[in-house]
Motif scaffolding. Structure first.
Motif, PDB file in Angstrom:
ATOM      1  N   VAL A  39       0.899  -1.261   0.010  1.00 15.36           N
ATOM      2  CA  VAL A  39      -0.193   0.019   0.036  1.00 15.36           C
ATOM      3  C   VAL A  39       0.776   1.289   0.081  1.00 15.36           C
ATOM      4  N   ARG A  40       1.993   1.129   0.819  1.00 13.54           N
ATOM      5  CA  ARG A  40       2.908   2.427   0.748  1.00 13.54           C
ATOM      6  C   ARG A  40       3.922   2.430  -0.587  1.00 13.54           C
ATOM      7  N   LYS A  41       3.612   1.286  -1.386  1.00 14.71           N
ATOM      8  CA  LYS A  41       4.483   1.282  -2.715  1.00 14.71           C
ATOM      9  C   LYS A  41       6.057   0.964  -2.405  1.00 14.71           C
ATOM     10  N   ASN A  42       5.995   0.582  -1.249  1.00 14.95           N
ATOM     11  CA  ASN A  42       7.464   0.049  -1.046  1.00 14.95           C
ATOM     12  C   ASN A  42       7.569  -1.329  -1.276  1.00 14.95           C
ATOM     13  N   TYR A  43       7.886  -1.481  -2.585  1.00 13.85           N
ATOM     14  CA  TYR A  43       7.545  -2.907  -3.342  1.00 13.85           C
ATOM     15  C   TYR A  43       9.082  -3.918  -2.876  1.00 13.85           C
ATOM     16  N   ILE A  44      10.050  -3.151  -2.851  1.00 12.78           N
ATOM     17  CA  ILE A  44      11.301  -3.800  -2.549  1.00 12.78           C
ATOM     18  C   ILE A  44      11.135  -4.707  -1.087  1.00 12.78           C
ATOM     19  N   VAL A  45      10.429  -4.081   0.031  1.00 14.77           N
ATOM     20  CA  VAL A  45      10.258  -4.571   1.224  1.00 14.77           C
ATOM     21  C   VAL A  45       9.183  -5.598   1.092  1.00 14.77           C
ATOM     22  N   SER A  46       8.210  -5.314   0.387  1.00 11.75           N
ATOM     23  CA  SER A  46       7.110  -6.450   0.257  1.00 11.75           C
ATOM     24  C   SER A  46       7.674  -7.553  -0.401  1.00 11.75           C
ATOM     25  N   VAL A  47       8.407  -7.623  -1.553  1.00 14.19           N
ATOM     26  CA  VAL A  47       9.249  -8.714  -1.882  1.00 14.19           C
ATOM     27  C   VAL A  47      10.112  -9.351  -1.032  1.00 14.19           C
ATOM     28  N   GLU A  48      10.708  -8.822   0.057  1.00 11.35           N
ATOM     29  CA  GLU A  48      11.613  -9.405   1.103  1.00 11.35           C
ATOM     30  C   GLU A  48      10.524 -10.160   1.876  1.00 11.35           C
ATOM     31  N   PHE A  49       9.484  -9.572   2.214  1.00  9.93           N
ATOM     32  CA  PHE A  49       8.619 -10.383   3.331  1.00  9.93           C
ATOM     33  C   PHE A  49       7.935 -11.576   2.435  1.00  9.93           C
ATOM     34  N   LEU A  50       7.669 -11.313   1.043  1.00 12.13           N
ATOM     35  CA  LEU A  50       7.315 -12.477   0.160  1.00 12.13           C
ATOM     36  C   LEU A  50       8.324 -13.625   0.189  1.00 12.13           C
ATOM     37  N   LYS A  51       9.554 -13.493  -0.046  1.00 13.09           N
ATOM     38  CA  LYS A  51      10.474 -14.448  -0.051  1.00 13.09           C
ATOM     39  C   LYS A  51      10.533 -15.129   1.410  1.00 13.09           C
ATOM     40  N   LYS A  52      10.616 -14.401   2.455  1.00 12.81           N
ATOM     41  CA  LYS A  52      10.586 -15.091   3.904  1.00 12.81           C
ATOM     42  C   LYS A  52       9.201 -15.984   3.899  1.00 12.81           C
ATOM     43  N   ALA A  53       8.238 -15.447   3.504  1.00 14.20           N
ATOM     44  CA  ALA A  53       6.978 -16.487   3.701  1.00 14.20           C
ATOM     45  C   ALA A  53       6.902 -17.383   2.715  1.00 14.20           C
ATOM     46  N   GLU A  54       7.618 -17.333   1.661  1.00 14.77           N
ATOM     47  CA  GLU A  54       7.727 -18.439   0.467  1.00 14.77           C
ATOM     48  C   GLU A  54       8.604 -19.792   1.237  1.00 14.77           C
ATOM     49  N   LYS A  55       9.470 -19.167   1.877  1.00 19.91           N
ATOM     50  CA  LYS A  55      10.594 -20.180   2.347  1.00 19.91           C
ATOM     51  C   LYS A  55      10.000 -20.885   3.590  1.00 19.91           C
ATOM     52  N   LEU A  56       8.752 -20.418   4.249  1.00 18.56           N
ATOM     53  CA  LEU A  56       8.300 -21.289   5.115  1.00 18.56           C
ATOM     54  C   LEU A  56       7.121 -21.749   4.627  1.00 18.56           C
ATOM     55  N   ALA A  57       6.450 -21.485   3.603  1.00 12.80           N
ATOM     56  CA  ALA A  57       5.457 -22.321   2.857  1.00 12.80           C
ATOM     57  C   ALA A  57       6.068 -23.597   2.559  1.00 12.80           C
ATOM     58  N   ILE A  58       7.226 -23.463   1.902  1.00 16.27           N
ATOM     59  CA  ILE A  58       7.962 -24.425   1.444  1.00 16.27           C
ATOM     60  C   ILE A  58       8.194 -25.664   2.566  1.00 16.27           C
ATOM     61  N   GLU A  59       8.835 -25.083   3.471  1.00 18.32           N
ATOM     62  CA  GLU A  59       9.010 -25.923   4.681  1.00 18.32           C
ATOM     63  C   GLU A  59       7.951 -26.518   5.337  1.00 18.32           C
ATOM     64  N   ILE A  60       6.806 -25.996   5.261  1.00 15.74           N
ATOM     65  CA  ILE A  60       5.671 -26.751   5.977  1.00 15.74           C
ATOM     66  C   ILE A  60       4.823 -27.467   4.898  1.00 15.74           C
ATOM     67  N   LYS A  61       5.317 -27.457   3.570  1.00 13.82           N
ATOM     68  CA  LYS A  61       4.871 -28.218   2.439  1.00 13.82           C
ATOM     69  C   LYS A  61       3.183 -27.646   2.446  1.00 13.82           C
ATOM     70  N   SER A  62       2.927 -26.393   2.368  1.00 13.78           N
ATOM     71  CA  SER A  62       1.500 -25.709   2.080  1.00 13.78           C
ATOM     72  C   SER A  62       1.480 -25.290   0.676  1.00 13.78           C
ATOM     73  N   LYS A  63       0.723 -25.924  -0.236  1.00 13.93           N
ATOM     74  CA  LYS A  63       0.585 -25.637  -1.435  1.00 13.93           C
ATOM     75  C   LYS A  63      -0.575 -24.482  -1.603  1.00 13.93           C
ATOM     76  N   GLY A  64      -1.281 -24.329  -0.702  1.00 18.14           N
ATOM     77  CA  GLY A  64      -2.265 -23.372  -0.640  1.00 18.14           C
ATOM     78  C   GLY A  64      -1.643 -21.846  -0.197  1.00 18.14           C
ATOM     79  N   GLU A  65      -0.694 -22.034   0.544  1.00 14.67           N
ATOM     80  CA  GLU A  65      -0.053 -20.626   0.769  1.00 14.67           C
ATOM     81  C   GLU A  65       1.020 -20.361  -0.084  1.00 14.67           C
ATOM     82  N   ARG A  66       1.344 -21.151  -0.680  1.00 14.47           N
ATOM     83  CA  ARG A  66       2.533 -20.829  -1.739  1.00 14.47           C
ATOM     84  C   ARG A  66       1.595 -20.437  -3.208  1.00 14.47           C
ATOM     85  N   ALA A  67       0.506 -20.952  -3.219  1.00 13.61           N
ATOM     86  CA  ALA A  67      -0.232 -20.401  -4.380  1.00 13.61           C
ATOM     87  C   ALA A  67      -0.336 -18.978  -3.941  1.00 13.61           C
TER      88      ALA A  67
END
Length: 208
Positions: free
Chosen positions: A113-141
């Motif tokens: 919302v702040r248009k700080n997209y670089i930080v958004s991507v950083e959080f997305l990558k952290k979340a993706e790592k966790l989603a892969i660890e817990i093998k959650s396809k729904g969260e990854r999608a």
């Protein structure tokens, strides 16, 4: 709302604070869905206070995230971030990777919302790592869809398309798996009903 208020009155009479905390949270959800963020905030805060008193830390973390979501809807981004980070810290400390993904997703939305997209991507990558660890396809999608939206906003259309394709493939995979499970349940139900029917026929032909 009436059923929740009735339940709240009963829990209060019984002195069951944990039940009261849950109902306050649910009433907050009702107001949130109606767009009445002022009342939603009030009930979430009461719920969080009781959960803190009872040392229900993970449950308090979930309510803190909802308070953050409410501030986000009210466009109070700094306040939203404070509560999102509190929730994330609790879930990380408790080792709850699933809810940590949820808190990270909330945080990155604030930066989007702040248009700080670089930080958004950083959080997305952290979340993706966790989603892969817990093998959650729904969260990854869901995350791949957010990646696509964020990269599109950044003007990186190649990556936006790449993540949209990842989202589509994973979403279709989940859909097909769900359909296969549903078909399996239907076949199992059919086999059971067939056996019951055959047993009834056998009993009618050869009564005991």
């Amino acid at each position: 709302l009436k059923s929740y208020n009735d339940a709240l009155a009963i829990f209060k009479d019984l002195g069951r604070k944990k039940g009261c905390a849950t109902v306050y949270h649910n009433i907050g959800n009702c107001y949130f869905e109606k767009g009445d963020y002022k009342n939603a905030m009030e009930y979430y805060k009461i719920s969080a206070s009781i959960k803190k008193e009872l040392n229900l830390i993970k449950k308090m973390g979930a309510t803190l995230n909802n308070i953050g979501e409410t501030f986000l809807k009210m466009n109070q981004l700094d306040s939203a971030e404070i509560f999102f980070r509190q929730s994330l810290n609790i879930m990380t400390e408790k080792g709850d990777k699933f809810y940590s993904i949820y808190s990270l997703s909330s945080l990155l939305e604030g930066y989007f919302v702040r248009k700080n997209y670089i930080v958004s991507v950083e959080f997305l990558k952290k979340a993706e790592k966790l989603a892969i660890e817990i093998k959650s396809k729904g969260e990854r999608a869901d995350l791949y869809r957010s990646f696509s939206k964020t990269y599109k906003a950044m003007g990186n259309f190649n990556l936006a398309l790449d993540y949209h394709e990842r989202y589509t493939l994973l979403h279709d995979s989940i859909f097909n798996e769900d359909k296969s499970k549903e078909m399996g349940r239907m076949e199992g139900k059919f086999d059971t009903e067939k056996k019951i029917s055959e047993e009834k026929i056998r009993k009618n032909l050869y009564p005991v």
